[in-house]
Design an enzyme around this catalytic site. Structure first.
Site, PDB file in Angstrom:
ATOM      1  N   SER A 147      54.808  38.798  37.836  1.00  0.00           N
ATOM      2  CA  SER A 147      55.270  40.104  37.720  1.00  0.00           C
ATOM      3  C   SER A 147      56.929  40.177  37.744  1.00  0.00           C
ATOM      4  CB  SER A 147      54.957  41.220  38.688  1.00  0.00           C
ATOM      5  OG  SER A 147      55.736  42.261  38.748  1.00  0.00           O
ATOM      6  N   TYR A 161      54.685  42.212  47.674  1.00  0.00           N
ATOM      7  CA  TYR A 161      54.119  41.860  46.561  1.00  0.00           C
ATOM      8  C   TYR A 161      54.977  40.950  45.974  1.00  0.00           C
ATOM      9  CZ  TYR A 161      52.831  43.048  41.878  1.00  0.00           C
ATOM     10  OH  TYR A 161      52.590  42.676  40.398  1.00  0.00           O
TER      11      TYR A 161
HETATM   12  N1  LIG Z   1      49.915  47.132  35.821  1.00  0.00           N
HETATM   13  C1  LIG Z   1      51.291  46.826  35.947  1.00  0.00           C
HETATM   14  O1  LIG Z   1      52.164  47.706  35.826  1.00  0.00           O
HETATM   15  C2  LIG Z   1      51.579  45.432  36.410  1.00  0.00           C
HETATM   16  C3  LIG Z   1      52.914  45.018  36.165  1.00  0.00           C
HETATM   17  C4  LIG Z   1      53.393  43.741  36.556  1.00  0.00           C
HETATM   18  C5  LIG Z   1      52.217  42.795  36.817  1.00  0.00           C
HETATM   19  N2  LIG Z   1      51.038  43.181  37.001  1.00  0.00           N
HETATM   20  C6  LIG Z   1      50.123  42.170  37.266  1.00  0.00           C
HETATM   21  O2  LIG Z   1      49.022  42.065  36.414  1.00  0.00           O
HETATM   22  C7  LIG Z   1      47.670  41.541  36.849  1.00  0.00           C
HETATM   23  C8  LIG Z   1      46.665  42.955  36.342  1.00  0.00           C
HETATM   24  O3  LIG Z   1      47.298  44.107  36.772  1.00  0.00           O
HETATM   25  P1  LIG Z   1      46.269  45.652  36.657  1.00  0.00           P
HETATM   26  O4  LIG Z   1      47.362  46.463  36.983  1.00  0.00           O
HETATM   27  O5  LIG Z   1      45.629  45.285  35.339  1.00  0.00           O
HETATM   28  O6  LIG Z   1      45.124  45.139  37.629  1.00  0.00           O
HETATM   29  P2  LIG Z   1      44.380  45.982  38.533  1.00  0.00           P
HETATM   30  O7  LIG Z   1      44.767  46.264  39.881  1.00  0.00           O
HETATM   31  O8  LIG Z   1      44.161  47.477  37.784  1.00  0.00           O
HETATM   32  O9  LIG Z   1      42.917  45.136  38.680  1.00  0.00           O
HETATM   33  C9  LIG Z   1      42.401  44.459  37.983  1.00  0.00           C
HETATM   34  C10 LIG Z   1      40.864  44.181  38.322  1.00  0.00           C
HETATM   35  O10 LIG Z   1      40.918  43.289  39.152  1.00  0.00           O
HETATM   36  C11 LIG Z   1      39.693  43.535  40.027  1.00  0.00           C
HETATM   37  N3  LIG Z   1      40.161  43.086  41.448  1.00  0.00           N
HETATM   38  C12 LIG Z   1      40.558  43.472  42.527  1.00  0.00           C
HETATM   39  N4  LIG Z   1      40.626  42.631  43.481  1.00  0.00           N
HETATM   40  C13 LIG Z   1      39.942  41.555  43.281  1.00  0.00           C
HETATM   41  C14 LIG Z   1      39.444  40.467  43.856  1.00  0.00           C
HETATM   42  N5  LIG Z   1      39.909  40.135  45.326  1.00  0.00           N
HETATM   43  N6  LIG Z   1      38.535  39.586  43.025  1.00  0.00           N
HETATM   44  C15 LIG Z   1      38.421  39.761  41.990  1.00  0.00           C
HETATM   45  N7  LIG Z   1      38.574  41.020  41.437  1.00  0.00           N
HETATM   46  C16 LIG Z   1      39.417  41.775  41.849  1.00  0.00           C
HETATM   47  C17 LIG Z   1      39.670  44.835  40.135  1.00  0.00           C
HETATM   48  O11 LIG Z   1      38.423  45.570  40.521  1.00  0.00           O
HETATM   49  C18 LIG Z   1      40.116  45.162  38.549  1.00  0.00           C
HETATM   50  O12 LIG Z   1      39.172  45.412  37.819  1.00  0.00           O
HETATM   51  C19 LIG Z   1      48.016  41.838  38.353  1.00  0.00           C
HETATM   52  O13 LIG Z   1      48.353  40.509  38.624  1.00  0.00           O
HETATM   53  C20 LIG Z   1      49.282  42.546  38.472  1.00  0.00           C
HETATM   54  O14 LIG Z   1      49.994  42.123  39.793  1.00  0.00           O
HETATM   55  C21 LIG Z   1      50.741  44.416  36.742  1.00  0.00           C
END
Ligand SMILES: NC(=O)c1ccc[n+]([C@@H]2O[C@H](COP(=O)([O-])OP(=O)(O)OC[C@H]3O[C@@H](n4cnc5c(N)ncnc54)[C@H](O)[C@@H]3O)[C@@H](O)[C@H]2O)c1
Length: 249
Positions: A147, A161
Site C-alpha cells: 500500500s 498497518y
Molecule cells: N482497498 C484499498 O483501498 C487498498 C489500498 C491500498 C492497499 N490495499 C491492499 O490491497 C489488498 C486487498 O485489499 P482489499 O480491500 O481488496 O481486501 P479486503 O479487506 O476486502 O479482503 C479481501 C479478502 O481477503 C479475505 N481475508 C481476510 N482475512 C483473511 C485471512 N486471514 N486469510 C485468508 N483470507 C482472508 C476476506 O474474506 C476478503 O474476501 C490488501 O493487502 C490491502 O491492504 C487495499
C-alpha cells in the site's frame, strides 16, 4: 495478452475485492487460479464465477496467519496440480475484521498484532510455503500487494498497518536477492485508494488523485498479470505504485 498457460497461481484473499480482480486477470491470461479465502463461501463463489466464464479456477480455504493450515493446503495443491508457480500475497488490511483507523498514541498494543499478522506474517508464511518448490522447478513469481501507506507517512491513523506494509515491501526486496538465481522474482505493488473503501472516506481524497478516480480490482489485476508473466522475468526486488499518480515519488 501475456500468456500464463500451464501456470498455477495462488491468490490469497481472492474471494472479493482486489484479490478477485487479480485472480480474474491471471485466469484470463491462462493460469489455473487457486482462489483462497478465509471464508469458504467467498472462495467457492469467486472460483465458480471464473469457471462460469470458462476459466480455470479452484477454491481453497485457509487463514494466511495459520502456518499449519497453509502447509497442509500447499502440500495438497502441489500433489494435485504439480506446484504453485505464482503466489499473489493479497490478504491485508485488518484481515477478516473491519479496518479501524487510530492514531498511534491512542492505539492499544493488544490491537497491533492483527495488522502485523495479516500484512507481514501472512506474507511470510505463504511465501515460505511455496518458495522451495519454485526454486526446485526453476521458475516462480511472488507478488505482494502492499500500500501507499507502506511507502510514506500518512496522517490518517494507519501507522501499524503502514509499518507492516513497509515490512512486506522490504521482505520482497530481500528474498529477491536470495532466489533470483533460481528463476524466481519477488516484487511488491503499492496500491493507492481503491474503490472498496467507504465513500465518505474516499470522497475528499479523490480530488488529490491526478487520474481523477479510485483504483479498481482490474487496475490491480493488470499490474499483477504483467509481473506474473515471462515478459517480466528480469524485474525483481521492485516496488510498483498503482495509485493513479497520487504519490509521484
Ligand atoms: N482497498 C484499498 O483501498 C487498498 C489500498 C491500498 C492497499 N490495499 C491492499 O490491497 C489488498 C486487498 O485489499 P482489499 O480491500 O481488496 O481486501 P479486503 O479487506 O476486502 O479482503 C479481501 C479478502 O481477503 C479475505 N481475508 C481476510 N482475512 C483473511 C485471512 N486471514 N486469510 C485468508 N483470507 C482472508 C476476506 O474474506 C476478503 O474476501 C490488501 O493487502 C490491502 O491492504 C487495499
Amino acid at each position: 495478452m501475456l500468456d500464463l498457460s500451464g501456470k498455477t497461481a495462488l491468490v490469497t484473499g481472492s474471494g472479493s475485492g482486489m484479490g478477485q480482480g487479480i485472480a480474474r486477470q491471471l485466469a484470463k491470461q491462462g493460469a489455473h487460479v487457486i482462489v483462497n479465502d478465509i471464508f469458504a463461501e467467498k472462495a467457492v463463489a469467486s472460483a465458480k464465477e471464473l469457471n462460469d466464464h470458462g476459466l480455470k479456477a479452484t477454491s481453497c480455504v485457509f487463514d494466511v496467519t495459520d502456518p499449519d493450515a497453509i502447509k497442509t493446503q500447499i502440500d495438497k495443491l502441489t500433489k494435485e496440480l504439480g506446484g504453485i508457480d505464482i503466489l499473489v500475497n493479497n490478504v491485508g488490511n485488518a484481515g477478516a475484521v473491519q479496518m479501524e483507523q487510530t492514531y498511534f498514541k491512542e492505539s492499544l498494543p493488544e490491537n497491533w498484532g492483527k495488522f502485523i499478522d495479516v500484512n507481514l506474517y501472512g506474507v511470510m508464511h505463504c511465501t515460505h510455503a511455496v518458495l522451495p518448490g519454485m526454486c526446485d522447478r526453476g521458475w516462480g513469481r511472488i507478488i505482494t500487494i502492499s500500500s501507499g501507506a507502506g511507502r510514506v507517512g500518512l496522517n490518517i491513523g494507519v501507522s501499524i498497518y503502514g509499518a507492516a506494509k513497509a515490512g512486506s515491501i522490504n521482505l520482497m526486496r530481500h528474498i529477491s536477492q536470495e532466489v533470483g538465481q533460481h528463476g524466481v522474482t519477488c516484487n511488491a505493488i503499492a496500491l493507492g485508494l481503491m474503490d472498496t473503501v467507504p465513500e465518505e472516506f474516499a470522497a475528499p481524497i479523490i480530488k488529490s488523485i491526478p487520474c481523477g478516480r479510485l483504483g479498481t480490482p482490474e487496475d490491480a489485476g493488470n499490474m499483477a498479470g504483467f509481473l506474473a508473466s515471462n515478459e517480466a522475468n528480469w524485474i525483481t526486488g521492485q516496488l510498483f505504485c498503482v495509485d493513479g499518480g497520487a504519490a509521484p515519488y
